[in-house]
Design a protein around this motif. Structure first.
Motif, PDB file in Angstrom:
ATOM      1  N   LYS A 294      17.141 -19.756  14.022  1.00  0.00           N
ATOM      2  CA  LYS A 294      16.517 -18.526  14.504  1.00  0.00           C
ATOM      3  C   LYS A 294      16.475 -17.452  13.418  1.00  0.00           C
ATOM      4  CE  LYS A 294      15.405 -18.750  18.859  1.00  0.00           C
ATOM      5  NZ  LYS A 294      14.034 -18.556  19.252  1.00  0.00           N
ATOM      6  N   LEU A 295      16.495 -17.848  12.154  1.00  0.00           N
ATOM      7  CA  LEU A 295      16.495 -16.876  11.073  1.00  0.00           C
ATOM      8  C   LEU A 295      15.154 -16.173  10.909  1.00  0.00           C
ATOM      9  CD1 LEU A 295      18.572 -18.719   8.339  1.00  0.00           C
ATOM     10  CD2 LEU A 295      19.332 -17.030   9.998  1.00  0.00           C
ATOM     11  N   ASP A 296      14.213 -16.466  11.785  1.00  0.00           N
ATOM     12  CA  ASP A 296      12.914 -15.813  11.692  1.00  0.00           C
ATOM     13  C   ASP A 296      12.773 -14.681  12.709  1.00  0.00           C
ATOM     14  OD1 ASP A 296      12.770 -17.357  13.970  1.00  0.00           O
ATOM     15  OD2 ASP A 296      10.745 -18.084  13.580  1.00  0.00           O
ATOM     16  N   GLU A 297      13.869 -14.235  13.287  1.00  0.00           N
ATOM     17  CA  GLU A 297      13.848 -13.128  14.235  1.00  0.00           C
ATOM     18  C   GLU A 297      14.886 -12.075  13.869  1.00  0.00           C
ATOM     19  OE1 GLU A 297      12.370 -15.235  18.339  1.00  0.00           O
ATOM     20  OE2 GLU A 297      14.441 -14.595  18.220  1.00  0.00           O
ATOM     21  N   VAL A 298      14.485 -10.824  13.937  1.00  0.00           N
ATOM     22  CA  VAL A 298      15.441  -9.733  13.772  1.00  0.00           C
ATOM     23  C   VAL A 298      16.401  -9.795  14.958  1.00  0.00           C
ATOM     24  CG1 VAL A 298      15.697  -7.216  13.806  1.00  0.00           C
ATOM     25  CG2 VAL A 298      13.813  -8.257  12.545  1.00  0.00           C
ATOM     26  N   VAL A 299      17.686  -9.568  14.708  1.00  0.00           N
ATOM     27  CA  VAL A 299      18.689  -9.591  15.770  1.00  0.00           C
ATOM     28  C   VAL A 299      19.432  -8.260  15.760  1.00  0.00           C
ATOM     29  CG1 VAL A 299      20.792 -10.709  16.642  1.00  0.00           C
ATOM     30  CG2 VAL A 299      18.988 -12.091  15.579  1.00  0.00           C
ATOM     31  N   VAL A 300      19.561  -7.648  16.935  1.00  0.00           N
ATOM     32  CA  VAL A 300      20.332  -6.418  17.092  1.00  0.00           C
ATOM     33  C   VAL A 300      21.545  -6.735  17.950  1.00  0.00           C
ATOM     34  CG1 VAL A 300      20.354  -4.093  18.082  1.00  0.00           C
ATOM     35  CG2 VAL A 300      18.321  -4.904  16.888  1.00  0.00           C
ATOM     36  N   LEU A 301      22.708  -6.342  17.463  1.00  0.00           N
ATOM     37  CA  LEU A 301      23.941  -6.453  18.231  1.00  0.00           C
ATOM     38  C   LEU A 301      24.351  -5.033  18.605  1.00  0.00           C
ATOM     39  CD1 LEU A 301      25.770  -9.024  15.932  1.00  0.00           C
ATOM     40  CD2 LEU A 301      24.396  -9.501  17.964  1.00  0.00           C
ATOM     41  N   GLN A 302      24.318  -4.755  19.898  1.00  0.00           N
ATOM     42  CA  GLN A 302      24.658  -3.421  20.410  1.00  0.00           C
ATOM     43  C   GLN A 302      25.756  -3.615  21.439  1.00  0.00           C
ATOM     44  OE1 GLN A 302      23.586  -0.497  19.394  1.00  0.00           O
ATOM     45  NE2 GLN A 302      24.390   0.775  21.014  1.00  0.00           N
TER      46      GLN A 302
ATOM     47  N   VAL B 134       3.406 -12.639  13.199  1.00  0.00           N
ATOM     48  CA  VAL B 134       3.904 -11.985  11.987  1.00  0.00           C
ATOM     49  C   VAL B 134       5.104 -12.760  11.430  1.00  0.00           C
ATOM     50  CG1 VAL B 134       4.946  -9.887  11.020  1.00  0.00           C
ATOM     51  CG2 VAL B 134       3.020  -9.710  12.624  1.00  0.00           C
ATOM     52  N   ALA B 135       6.046 -13.127  12.308  1.00  0.00           N
ATOM     53  CA  ALA B 135       7.246 -13.843  11.851  1.00  0.00           C
ATOM     54  C   ALA B 135       6.895 -15.171  11.182  1.00  0.00           C
ATOM     55  CB  ALA B 135       8.198 -14.080  13.028  1.00  0.00           C
ATOM     56  N   ASN B 136       5.953 -15.878  11.749  1.00  0.00           N
ATOM     57  CA  ASN B 136       5.575 -17.187  11.192  1.00  0.00           C
ATOM     58  C   ASN B 136       4.798 -17.080   9.887  1.00  0.00           C
ATOM     59  OD1 ASN B 136       6.821 -18.530  13.308  1.00  0.00           O
ATOM     60  ND2 ASN B 136       4.948 -18.678  14.499  1.00  0.00           N
ATOM     61  N   ASN B 137       4.213 -15.923   9.621  1.00  0.00           N
ATOM     62  CA  ASN B 137       3.395 -15.742   8.415  1.00  0.00           C
ATOM     63  C   ASN B 137       3.980 -14.722   7.445  1.00  0.00           C
ATOM     64  OD1 ASN B 137       0.860 -17.391   8.908  1.00  0.00           O
ATOM     65  ND2 ASN B 137       1.084 -16.268  10.829  1.00  0.00           N
TER      66      ASN B 137
ATOM     67  N   LYS C 249       4.003 -15.642   3.688  1.00  0.00           N
ATOM     68  CA  LYS C 249       2.644 -15.781   3.154  1.00  0.00           C
ATOM     69  C   LYS C 249       1.984 -14.408   2.997  1.00  0.00           C
ATOM     70  CE  LYS C 249      -0.210 -17.819   5.924  1.00  0.00           C
ATOM     71  NZ  LYS C 249      -1.044 -18.715   6.706  1.00  0.00           N
ATOM     72  N   TRP C 250       2.164 -13.519   3.974  1.00  0.00           N
ATOM     73  CA  TRP C 250       1.502 -12.216   3.963  1.00  0.00           C
ATOM     74  C   TRP C 250       2.229 -11.172   3.119  1.00  0.00           C
ATOM     75  CZ3 TRP C 250       0.520 -11.688   9.938  1.00  0.00           C
ATOM     76  CH2 TRP C 250      -0.471 -12.601  10.324  1.00  0.00           C
ATOM     77  N   PHE C 251       3.564 -11.183   3.147  1.00  0.00           N
ATOM     78  CA  PHE C 251       4.340 -10.120   2.502  1.00  0.00           C
ATOM     79  C   PHE C 251       5.168 -10.587   1.310  1.00  0.00           C
ATOM     80  CE2 PHE C 251       3.733  -9.009   6.972  1.00  0.00           C
ATOM     81  CZ  PHE C 251       3.081  -7.800   6.835  1.00  0.00           C
ATOM     82  N   GLY C 252       5.417 -11.884   1.214  1.00  0.00           N
ATOM     83  CA  GLY C 252       6.176 -12.420   0.095  1.00  0.00           C
ATOM     84  C   GLY C 252       7.601 -12.791   0.450  1.00  0.00           C
ATOM     85  N   ARG C 253       8.186 -13.571  -0.450  1.00  0.00           N
ATOM     86  CA  ARG C 253       9.576 -14.028  -0.293  1.00  0.00           C
ATOM     87  C   ARG C 253      10.295 -13.735  -1.590  1.00  0.00           C
ATOM     88  NH1 ARG C 253      13.553 -17.131   1.371  1.00  0.00           N
ATOM     89  NH2 ARG C 253      14.114 -19.200   0.808  1.00  0.00           N
ATOM     90  N   LYS C 254      11.471 -13.129  -1.474  1.00  0.00           N
ATOM     91  CA  LYS C 254      12.288 -12.824  -2.645  1.00  0.00           C
ATOM     92  C   LYS C 254      13.059 -14.065  -3.081  1.00  0.00           C
ATOM     93  CE  LYS C 254      13.084  -8.035  -1.442  1.00  0.00           C
ATOM     94  NZ  LYS C 254      14.075  -6.982  -1.407  1.00  0.00           N
ATOM     95  N   ASN C 255      13.424 -14.108  -4.342  1.00  0.00           N
ATOM     96  CA  ASN C 255      14.229 -15.222  -4.857  1.00  0.00           C
ATOM     97  C   ASN C 255      15.706 -15.041  -4.565  1.00  0.00           C
ATOM     98  OD1 ASN C 255      12.019 -16.576  -5.925  1.00  0.00           O
ATOM     99  ND2 ASN C 255      12.101 -15.403  -7.814  1.00  0.00           N
ATOM    100  N   THR C 256      16.118 -13.797  -4.323  1.00  0.00           N
ATOM    101  CA  THR C 256      17.518 -13.501  -4.014  1.00  0.00           C
ATOM    102  C   THR C 256      17.572 -12.715  -2.706  1.00  0.00           C
ATOM    103  OG1 THR C 256      17.480 -11.470  -5.302  1.00  0.00           O
ATOM    104  CG2 THR C 256      18.246 -13.448  -6.428  1.00  0.00           C
ATOM    105  N   CYS C 257      18.671 -12.873  -2.024  1.00  0.00           N
ATOM    106  CA  CYS C 257      18.863 -12.222  -0.733  1.00  0.00           C
ATOM    107  C   CYS C 257      19.168 -10.740  -0.920  1.00  0.00           C
ATOM    108  CB  CYS C 257      20.026 -12.913   0.004  1.00  0.00           C
ATOM    109  SG  CYS C 257      20.266 -12.339   1.683  1.00  0.00           S
TER     110      CYS C 257
END
Length: 121
Positions: free
Chosen positions: A50-58, A102-105, A108-116
């Motif tokens: 599930k690393l393709d979803e923002v998660v909020v812990l409240q 948006v999450a699936n793309n 492709k649309w915004f880019g991926r960094k080489n480092t976290c």
């Protein structure tokens, strides 16, 4: 509030940086791929897939995906509340569908960094 985000995604990391500027240390921002992020995902029973979803812990509540974004926007002042309120006029299925597109793309649309991304002052 704790926000877990994809530390490799340019869009997600930019959103996290914006939250850091807006809230400072009152919001804990953690990349999902970090040791702390993986530990929190495991603790709350969230699959590493599930690393393709923002998660909020409240507190004890776990909010992920589109509802997490709307929840965060509610906390960001009048503009965020208006943004969130406008989107809540649409059916939930439409909002979730748009989020998935948006999450699936996002790479492709915004880019991926080489480092976290690690959020720091």
């Amino acid at each position: 509030m704790i926000v877990l985000f994809d530390g490799f995604c340019v869009l997600c990391s930019g959103f996290a940086q914006w939250l850091h500027k807006k809230f400072g240390d009152s919001v804990r921002l953690i990349a999902m791929q970090s040791n702390d992020g993986r530990e929190l995902l495991h603790k709350h029973g969230i699959s590493p897939q599930k690393l393709d979803e923002v998660v909020v812990l409240q507190g004890h509540e776990v909010i992920n995906g589109a509802p997490a974004i709307l929840f965060i926007m509610q906390q960001t002042g009048w503009f965020g509340r208006v943004f969130s309120s406008v989107f809540k006029l649409f059916p939930s299925s439409w909002i979730k569908w748009g989020y998935r597109v948006v999450a699936n793309n996002r790479y492709k649309w915004f880019g991926r960094k080489n480092t976290c991304t690690i959020i720091q002052d």
